[in-house]
Design an enzyme around this catalytic site. Structure first.
Site, PDB file in Angstrom:
ATOM      1  N   ASP A 116      -6.181  -2.978  -2.836  1.00  0.00           N
ATOM      2  CA  ASP A 116      -7.325  -3.432  -2.039  1.00  0.00           C
ATOM      3  C   ASP A 116      -8.670  -3.253  -2.741  1.00  0.00           C
ATOM      4  O   ASP A 116      -9.590  -4.044  -2.551  1.00  0.00           O
ATOM      5  CB  ASP A 116      -7.340  -2.766  -0.657  1.00  0.00           C
ATOM      6  N   ARG A 133       7.673   6.409  -3.864  1.00  0.00           N
ATOM      7  CA  ARG A 133       8.058   7.076  -2.612  1.00  0.00           C
ATOM      8  C   ARG A 133       7.419   6.319  -1.456  1.00  0.00           C
ATOM      9  O   ARG A 133       6.421   5.631  -1.621  1.00  0.00           O
ATOM     10  CB  ARG A 133       7.603   8.540  -2.600  1.00  0.00           C
ATOM     11  N   SER A 164       0.811  -1.232   0.000  1.00  0.00           N
ATOM     12  CA  SER A 164       0.000   0.000   0.000  1.00  0.00           C
ATOM     13  C   SER A 164       0.842   1.279   0.000  1.00  0.00           C
ATOM     14  O   SER A 164       0.694   2.134   0.877  1.00  0.00           O
ATOM     15  CB  SER A 164      -0.953  -0.020   1.189  1.00  0.00           C
TER      16      SER A 164
END
Length: 471
Positions: free
Chosen positions: A196, A158, A143
């Site tokens: 997700d 990043r 994530s």
């Protein structure tokens, strides 16, 4: 100036008309098509190709793995697919030690690989899955911002959420993870980078019965909001020609697209923009972006209401026992201290003199209230939540309209949903459906639409992403 008249003005400002819904659908389709063509429009919808090209139908069998690095915890789970829309889930959660969040990519991924190794030894030591020399397929939910170039390839752009491992930026996280699994001789192939929202779509496709139609959209309405849907490969123009031709040669006709719809209408051409929305946006680290999410998702609903209450106090019509802003209870002055869970309690309070609301506000904000104030707060809560649910209808209706989902008079369509707001906020799904009936889909389309909760979307869905990998 009375409390009632001020509240009525705000409630009216938060009303979402049929015209706004229909303009919203048109605008969403315009931005979505532009996003499928290229990434040039920085105000558009990202429409990220996921390289997930097969949607489960519930008949799949076998054991798949999922790993989820979503923040300070790392979750490993196995999903036993029974081939009859049912599954068995085993999972194990480990905390990421603080020192690993700012160490090296080797140290972090070595730790993650060791947790997968322990999980397999604990739960699948003598598994028939690997007895024939085959490896487990694993879907990896990572994530953090990545550029995905294939189902099982993604470069880290990043770090967020408190991680800071500079040597990992620019690397393919799947390759790094796989190299550490291989070093430990763990019989696992990282087959897919999962998202997700995509997981929600796949999990609902697997568990849903075909009586309710094909699952076309997966969506999340929780702390944040996002959606994914199945698009014709030929419509995703920004995929490089050589990649598209290769996929076509493999018989691929569709691909799941992650819309990242939290960014819908950042320019506010159709989304409402009250002074309270402006104030909330000012408090965020990404001012001017994710404007749709800031009006719809659970993270922001309580904060919008908090700003309204502080404003009504400043006008002298509420909490008059407090002389100035500084004398208000500390929690009412603290950003993000009013949780959307409190709003859900206020929404359905039918107790005498709204005593449940009184108790809730005292506990959460240390805020004493009069009956008149509580009635006003309930009215405002319902206006904020209803606006959220009505706006939530726009992307769902737009995707179904854009993909001509209701072609054929006996077609039923299923939408898989996950997240605390859509699952637990009282009446959210009903209000959302009321709004969908007012869009271009119409009441006829809305009647043929099923919105169902996809349980364990992120774990089961991540595992199912791995099924798209061609053996």
């Amino acid at each position: 100036m009375s409390l009632d008249s001020e509240v009525d003005k705000i409630v009216q400002e938060f009303h979402v008309s049929e015209e706004v819904l229909q303009k919203g659908v048109d605008r969403f389709i315009e931005l979505a098509k532009s996003g499928l063509n290229s990434d040039e429009d920085k105000y558009g919808l990202p429409m990220i190709p996921t390289y997930v090209t097969s949607i489960p139908d519930g008949k799949e069998k076998g054991v798949l793995l999922a790993a989820d690095l979503g923040g300070t915890n790392f979750r490993v789970c196995s999903v036993q697919l029974n081939g009859d829309h049912t599954f068995k889930l085993i999972q194990q959660k480990s905390h990421i030690p603080a020192e690993l969040m700012s160490s090296t990519s080797d140290e972090l991924f070595s730790y993650l690989a060791s947790k997968v190794e322990v999980f397999l030894k604990t739960h699948h030591e003598n598994s028939t899955e690997t007895s024939n020399g085959k490896k487990f397929k694993l879907g990896f939910t990572f994530s953090f911002p990545v550029t995905q170039s294939a189902l099982n390839a993604g470069t880290l752009l990043r770090w967020t959420k408190g991680f800071n491992i500079p040597d990992c930026v620019g690397k393919d996280v799947v390759k790094v993870f796989q190299s550490h699994l291989d070093a430990l001789k763990v019989p696992v192939t990282v087959s897919a980078l999962a998202n997700d929202t995509v997981g929600t779509l796949l999990a609902r496709s697997y568990t849903g019965s075909n009586k309710e139609g094909t699952t076309l959209v997966g969506c999340i309405f929780g702390t944040g909001t996002n959606g994914a849907y199945n698009e014709k490969l030929e419509n995703i123009k920004k995929i490089p020609d050589d990649v598209r031709e290769k996929l076509k040669a493999q018989g691929v006709t569709h691909m799941v697209v992650n819309t990242e719809w939290g960014s819908f209408d950042n320019q506010l051409k159709v989304l409402p923009n009250s002074k309270y929305d402006v104030q909330v946006d000012e408090l965020t680290s990404n001012k001017g972006f994710h404007m749709f999410e800031k009006r719809v998702s659970g993270m922001f609903l309580g904060e919008i209401l908090r700003h309204i209450l502080v404003d009504l106090h400043s006008k002298g019509v509420m909490f008059t026992q407090y002389s100035g802003y500084e004398s208000l209870p500390h929690r009412l002055r603290t950003p993000w201290d009013l949780d959307s869970e409190v709003l859900s309690l206020i929404e359905i309070d039918d107790s005498t003199k709204l005593q449940a609301t009184e108790l809730s506000l005292r506990q959460s904000l240390r805020l004493p209230t009069t009956v008149e104030e509580r009635l006003a707060i309930q009215k405002l809560t319902r206006a904020v939540a209803k606006r959220s649910a009505y706006l939530a209808a726009i992307p769902i209706a737009a995707l179904l309209h854009m993909t001509e989902a209701f072609k054929g008079h006996n077609i039923e369509v299923d939408v898989g949903a996950d997240g605390s707001v859509v699952e637990f906020y009282p009446g959210f799904r009903t209000m959302m459906r009321d709004a969908i009936a007012q869009t271009q889909i119409g009441s006829q389309g809305e009647r043929r639409l099923h919105v169902n909760i996809a349980k364990d979307g992120s774990s089961v869905g991540a595992a199912l992403c791995a099924l798209s990998e061609k053996d």
